[in-house]
Design a protein around this motif. Structure first.
Motif, PDB file in Angstrom:
ATOM      1  N   ALA A   1     -61.709   3.876  61.966  1.00 58.01           N
ATOM      2  CA  ALA A   1     -61.159   2.773  61.163  1.00 58.01           C
ATOM      3  C   ALA A   1     -61.080   3.167  59.681  1.00 58.01           C
ATOM      4  O   ALA A   1     -60.101   2.860  58.994  1.00 58.01           O
ATOM      5  CB  ALA A   1     -62.027   1.538  61.329  1.00 58.01           C
ATOM      6  N   TRP A   2     -62.098   3.880  59.223  1.00 55.80           N
ATOM      7  CA  TRP A   2     -62.133   4.341  57.828  1.00 55.80           C
ATOM      8  C   TRP A   2     -60.995   5.318  57.547  1.00 55.80           C
ATOM      9  O   TRP A   2     -60.359   5.281  56.493  1.00 55.80           O
ATOM     10  CB  TRP A   2     -63.501   4.995  57.567  1.00 55.80           C
ATOM     11  N   LEU A   3     -60.720   6.175  58.537  1.00 52.18           N
ATOM     12  CA  LEU A   3     -59.636   7.155  58.401  1.00 52.18           C
ATOM     13  C   LEU A   3     -58.289   6.449  58.206  1.00 52.18           C
ATOM     14  O   LEU A   3     -57.474   6.856  57.366  1.00 52.18           O
ATOM     15  CB  LEU A   3     -59.599   8.012  59.666  1.00 52.18           C
TER      16      LEU A   3
ATOM     17  N   THR B   1     -52.002   7.174  63.760  1.00 52.89           N
ATOM     18  CA  THR B   1     -51.604   6.254  62.690  1.00 52.89           C
ATOM     19  C   THR B   1     -51.820   6.891  61.320  1.00 52.89           C
ATOM     20  O   THR B   1     -50.929   6.834  60.464  1.00 52.89           O
ATOM     21  CB  THR B   1     -52.408   4.935  62.826  1.00 52.89           C
ATOM     22  N   ALA B   2     -52.985   7.508  61.117  1.00 54.18           N
ATOM     23  CA  ALA B   2     -53.268   8.153  59.822  1.00 54.18           C
ATOM     24  C   ALA B   2     -52.225   9.239  59.560  1.00 54.18           C
ATOM     25  O   ALA B   2     -51.699   9.352  58.441  1.00 54.18           O
ATOM     26  CB  ALA B   2     -54.669   8.736  59.826  1.00 54.18           C
TER      27      ALA B   2
ATOM     28  N   GLU C   1     -44.324   5.394  74.353  1.00 50.90           N
ATOM     29  CA  GLU C   1     -45.609   5.090  73.715  1.00 50.90           C
ATOM     30  C   GLU C   1     -45.550   5.491  72.243  1.00 50.90           C
ATOM     31  O   GLU C   1     -45.329   6.659  71.919  1.00 50.90           O
ATOM     32  CB  GLU C   1     -46.745   5.852  74.410  1.00 50.90           C
ATOM     33  N   VAL C   2     -45.697   4.522  71.377  1.00 50.50           N
ATOM     34  CA  VAL C   2     -45.691   4.825  69.942  1.00 50.50           C
ATOM     35  C   VAL C   2     -46.987   4.313  69.323  1.00 50.50           C
ATOM     36  O   VAL C   2     -47.619   3.404  69.858  1.00 50.50           O
ATOM     37  CB  VAL C   2     -44.479   4.187  69.218  1.00 50.50           C
ATOM     38  N   SER C   3     -47.365   4.893  68.194  1.00 53.08           N
ATOM     39  CA  SER C   3     -48.603   4.446  67.546  1.00 53.08           C
ATOM     40  C   SER C   3     -48.293   3.288  66.599  1.00 53.08           C
ATOM     41  O   SER C   3     -47.148   3.118  66.165  1.00 53.08           O
ATOM     42  CB  SER C   3     -49.235   5.594  66.771  1.00 53.08           C
ATOM     43  N   ILE C   4     -49.332   2.529  66.283  1.00 50.52           N
ATOM     44  CA  ILE C   4     -49.190   1.429  65.315  1.00 50.52           C
ATOM     45  C   ILE C   4     -48.688   2.006  63.984  1.00 50.52           C
ATOM     46  O   ILE C   4     -47.865   1.400  63.304  1.00 50.52           O
ATOM     47  CB  ILE C   4     -50.567   0.734  65.119  1.00 50.52           C
TER      48      ILE C   4
ATOM     49  N   TYR D   1     -45.544   0.815  61.688  1.00 49.93           N
ATOM     50  CA  TYR D   1     -45.682   0.338  60.305  1.00 49.93           C
ATOM     51  C   TYR D   1     -44.954   1.235  59.307  1.00 49.93           C
ATOM     52  O   TYR D   1     -44.401   0.739  58.326  1.00 49.93           O
ATOM     53  CB  TYR D   1     -47.161   0.196  59.928  1.00 49.93           C
ATOM     54  N   ALA D   2     -44.963   2.547  59.558  1.00 49.45           N
ATOM     55  CA  ALA D   2     -44.253   3.461  58.643  1.00 49.45           C
ATOM     56  C   ALA D   2     -42.760   3.128  58.667  1.00 49.45           C
ATOM     57  O   ALA D   2     -42.101   3.091  57.617  1.00 49.45           O
ATOM     58  CB  ALA D   2     -44.493   4.903  59.069  1.00 49.45           C
ATOM     59  N   THR D   3     -42.227   2.850  59.860  1.00 52.70           N
ATOM     60  CA  THR D   3     -40.806   2.505  59.985  1.00 52.70           C
ATOM     61  C   THR D   3     -40.523   1.145  59.355  1.00 52.70           C
ATOM     62  O   THR D   3     -39.519   0.980  58.652  1.00 52.70           O
ATOM     63  CB  THR D   3     -40.401   2.513  61.478  1.00 52.70           C
TER      64      THR D   3
END
Lengths: 223, 110
Positions: A15-17, A61-62, B41-44, B48-50
Motif C-alpha cells: 500500500a505504501w508503494l 499500479t506503481a 486483466e488490467v491493473s487499477i 487511473y493512469a488512462t
C-alpha cells in the motif's frame, strides 16, 4: 471464516508503494479501490490469495503510475535529473575541498611535516569524511531534486539514480578498456549503494509531503 | 487538414466502459467491466493512469463520492464522459469503422 477476520488487512508495504507513486488527487480513490477488491478476493478465495492479488496489483499500479508520470513531462524530469547529477558531482568536489582544507589548514602553515601517528590520524579522518560525503551528497542531491519535482518525486529520483548508475558504469568500463585492468570488486556495491541512497532521498521528500497532505485531508474531513 | 485528437486503444476501451457504467463508473467497476467484456486483466493503476490522461484532455470529469467502511473510510472517485470526450469517441469509432469496412476480419483471421 478466517479470511475476513479483523486482522485481514492488505500488506502495508504494498500500500505504501502505491502511495509513493500516486498523486494527491488519485491516492485516496486508488487505495479505496484496492481495499474494496482485496476484501472481495479475500471473501472469495481466502486471505493468502487476497494478499498475493494485492501485491501483484500494487506493483503493477506503481509501475503504471510511474510510467504515466514520466510520460506527462519527460523533458522536465530528465532536466531535473541532470541538474541533480550536476549537484552531486559539484557537491562532492566541494565536500572534498572542505574536508581537505579543514584537515590541512592549521597543520601545514605551522609544521610542514607529519609524524607517522599524525599521518595515520589524518588518513583516518580523511577516509571517514569521504565515506560520509559519499553517503550524504547523493542523498542531499536527491532530496533537492525531489523537493523541486512536486508530485513527481519518485520518478525524478529513479531517473537521477539511473543516470548516475549509467554514468559511473560507462566511465568505469571506458577506463578499464583503456588501462586493461579488472573491475574492482567494490564497484557493483558502490553503484547499488548510490542508487539506493538516491531513491531514499526521493522517498524522504515524498513521505514528508504525503504526511502533510494526509494531515490536511483529515483536518478537512467532517468528523 | 485540421489536427483532431483520436483515442488510443486503451483510452477507447476505458471510455466505452464509462459509457456502459453510467453513474456507477469508478475504479473497481471500470476494471471489472473491462475484465468481463473485453476479457482483459488490467491493473487499477493502468485504469487511473488512462483516466488521468483523459481528464487532462477534458474528455472525462470526476467527482468524489461518499466514504464507505468497506473501503477503509476512503471515498470513491466517479468518472463521467464529457461532450468533448463523446465527440472524440465518435470520431475514433467512425475512423475504425471506415478502416475496417469491407475487410473480412473474422473470416480471414479468426
Amino acid at each position: 471464516m478466517t479470511s475476513t477476520n479483523s486482522t485481514a488487512h492488505p500488506p502495508r508495504v504494498a500500500a505504501w508503494l502505491v502511495d509513493l507513486f500516486s498523486s494527491d488527487l488519485q491516492r485516496e480513490a486508488i487505495q479505496g479501490d484496492l481495499l474494496e477488491e482485496f476484501s472481495e478476493v479475500a471473501l472469495r478465495s481466502g486471505f493468502p490469495s487476497a494478499r498475493r492479488w494485492y501485491w501483484k496489483q500494487s506493483l503493477k499500479t506503481a509501475f503504471k503510475l510511474g510510467m504515466a508520470g514520466f510520460r506527462t513531462a519527460p523533458g522536465l524530469i530528465v532536466a531535473l535529473a541532470a541538474g541533480g547529477l550536476l549537484i552531486q558531482i559539484l557537491g562532492f568536489r566541494l565536500w572534498v575541498s572542505i574536508i581537505a582544507a579543514l584537515l590541512d589548514n592549521t597543520r601545514q602553515s605551522v609544521i610542514p611535516f607529519y609524524t607517522w601517528h599524525e599521518v595515520k590520524t589524518h588518513l583516518f579522518w580523511y577516509r571517514n569524511a569521504m565515506l560520509a560525503g559519499q553517503i550524504l551528497v547523493p542523498l542531499l542531491a536527491a532530496c533537492m531534486v525531489a523537493a523541486v519535482a512536486k508530485g513527481m518525486e519518485m520518478i525524478c529520483a529513479i531517473t537521477l539514480a539511473s543516470l548516475r548508475a549509467a554514468m559511473v558504469l560507462v566511465s568505469v568500463f571506458a577506463a578499464l578498456s583503456i588501462h586493461d585492468a579488472r573491475l574492482p570488486w567494490s564497484m557493483p556495491v558502490s553503484v547499488c549503494a548510490q542508487f539506493m541512497l538516491i531513491l531514499m532521498g526521493g522517498v524522504i521528500v515524498r513521505e514528508a509531503r504525503l504526511s502533510r497532505s494526509k494531515i490536511r485531508s483529515s483536518a478537512l474531513r467532517p468528523s | 487538414m485540421p489536427r483532431r485528437d483520436y483515442l488510443g486503444e486503451f483510452e477507447h476501451v476505458v471510455m466505452l466502459a464509462l459509457l456502459r457504467l453510467g453513474d456507477r463508473a469508478y475504479g473497481v467497476t471500470i476494471r471489472q467491466e473491462i475484465s468481463a467484456r473485453a476479457r482483459r486483466e488490467v491493473s487499477i493503476g493502468a485504469v487511473y493512469a488512462t483516466l488521468e490522461r483523459l481528464g487532462q484532455k477534458a474528455y472525462v470529469t470526476s467527482r468524489l463520492g461518499g466514504a464507505t467502511p468497506e473501503r477503509g473510510g476512503r471515498s470513491k472517485r466517479f468518472f463521467k464522459v464529457t461532450g468533448k470526450g463523446a465527440a472524440a469517441l465518435v470520431r475514433t469509432h467512425s475512423a475504425l469503422h471506415d478502416m475496417s469496412e469491407g475487410v473480412a476480419l473474422v473470416a480471414r483471421y479468426s
